[in-house]
Design an enzyme around this catalytic site. Structure first.
Site, PDB file in Angstrom:
ATOM      1  N   ARG A 236       0.847  -1.187   0.000  1.00 53.61           N
ATOM      2  CA  ARG A 236       0.000   0.000   0.000  1.00 53.61           C
ATOM      3  C   ARG A 236       0.883   1.238   0.000  1.00 53.61           C
ATOM      4  O   ARG A 236       1.970   1.255   0.601  1.00 53.61           O
ATOM      5  CB  ARG A 236      -0.930   0.027   1.219  1.00 53.61           C
ATOM      6  N   GLU A 265      -3.829   8.207  -5.322  1.00 52.62           N
ATOM      7  CA  GLU A 265      -4.075   7.561  -6.612  1.00 52.62           C
ATOM      8  C   GLU A 265      -5.342   8.130  -7.228  1.00 52.62           C
ATOM      9  O   GLU A 265      -6.356   8.253  -6.543  1.00 52.62           O
ATOM     10  CB  GLU A 265      -4.195   6.045  -6.428  1.00 52.62           C
ATOM     11  N   HIS A 284      -1.242   0.993 -10.250  1.00 53.25           N
ATOM     12  CA  HIS A 284      -1.975   0.036  -9.415  1.00 53.25           C
ATOM     13  C   HIS A 284      -2.619  -1.050 -10.286  1.00 53.25           C
ATOM     14  O   HIS A 284      -3.830  -1.285 -10.224  1.00 53.25           O
ATOM     15  CB  HIS A 284      -3.039   0.744  -8.573  1.00 53.25           C
TER      16      HIS A 284
END
Length: 341
Positions: A236, A265, A284
């Site tokens: 993360r 993000e 991601h």
């Protein structure tokens, strides 16, 4: 003969703008309703279960019903559950499950790809190709280099297996030490991480975000790493102090890094990480293969079948720890509501 007790159809919410494919069997046995974030607060009190399909949402804490109400089961279409660990849900009797089993091998392959790409300087080759420059160079072997993987869950274990297949020597770090693990041998305790970090050629973060791991990779951690090591994060974003990583790259402490997760993000266009030397910015996507949405739907559909028939659920999260323990016993599943409940 006693007649079986009738049951009402459970109401299952899906936090998504449209119903995902692959949920026909769920719809055949439930009142399946898709809700956008704007309607979530109004719909949650009457829901028996919730599928968090939009796993990046921040809407759930504010929408969660007060007074002990709300769904008795929440499933997320993700491996990480940090966004679900807000106090009202964490302290409730609601079971939380995740999509463990979908992401492990794709992420491990992505990590292995980055290790090879960094060692073989693929970025430098592509750059010279675009400039029509023929420049012979030597690159590095990955076999017999040493990697430390942080995260003793299924993703970390898949990374260990895959890197070992490439000939790397790999140690795995989990929450506590376990000797004689049938899959990876020794699992080192979190307290041993600093010592292992100092010897690693490759440091791979595949751990969940918890109070212990937030901001773990800071200036002190990067200073402890051997000069010329590389860092890969598939855990993360908040586990990394990004300005400290940037400094480690700019000053040559690290020879390279690959990030698939970030504090914010999408990564803002003005972030200095875009221009950091020897850094790969990945949006991601390390776990996302051509079949991943079908696979996610299949995990939920299987758990729904278990839930409505009173069988144990898969991937039950320990809400105190913030992840699914590797050797956790599966608790009894909540059953679908009975007539008049």
């Amino acid at each position: 003969m006693t007649k079986p007790r009738s049951r009402r159809v459970p109401r299952v919410l899906v936090l998504a703008d449209r119903r995902p494919d692959g949920l026909d069997e769920v719809a055949a046995h439930a009142d399946l309703v898709c809700v956008p974030e704007a309607r979530l607060a109004a719909e949650l009190p009457a829901a028996d279960a919730l599928l968090v399909w939009e796993f990046g949402t921040e809407a759930l804490p504010a929408a969660w019903p007060g007074g002990g109400g709300g769904p008795r089961w929440v499933h997320t279409a993700s491996a990480g559950v940090d966004r679900l660990m807000f106090p009202a849900l964490r302290d409730s009797d609601t079971l939380v499950t995740n999509s463990r089993g979908v992401f492990e091998q794709p992420i491990a392959e992505w990590v292995a790809g980055q290790v090879i790409a960094l060692a073989k300087d693929f970025a430098g080759t592509y750059e010279r190709q675009r400039g029509r420059v023929w420049q012979h160079r030597v690159t590095e072997r990955v076999a017999d280099t040493y990697a430390v993987v942080l995260g003793g869950g299924p993703i970390g274990r898949a990374v260990v297996r895959t890197l070992r297949a490439l000939g790397l020597r790999v140690d795995l770090v989990g929450r506590s030490r376990r000797d004689g693990d049938p899959e990876v041998g020794t699992v080192h305790a979190f307290g041993e991480f600093g010592e292992l970090l100092a010897r690693a050629d490759w440091v791979v973060c595949a751990a969940p975000l918890t109070a212990e791991t937030e901001d773990l990779f800071d200036a002190a951690a990067f200073a402890r790493m051997k000069r010329g090591a590389r860092f890969v994060n598939v855990g993360r974003g908040p586990m990394v102090v990004e300005k400290d990583l940037l400094a480690a790259l700019e000053h040559g402490r690290l020879a390279g890094a690959a990030l698939d997760v970030f504090r914010q993000e999408p990564l803002p266009a003005d972030s200095p990480l875009w221009d950091a030397p020897n850094l790969l910015v990945s949006p991601h996507m390390s776990a996302d293969t051509v079949s991943w949405l079908d696979d996610l739907a299949a995990v939920f559909a299987d758990n729904f079948a278990r839930w409505r028939t009173g069988r144990p659920l898969r991937n039950v999260v320990d809400k105190k720890l913030g992840y699914v323990p590797v050797a956790a016993a599966e608790p009894s599943a909540p059953t679908a509501p009975e007539e008049g409940a």
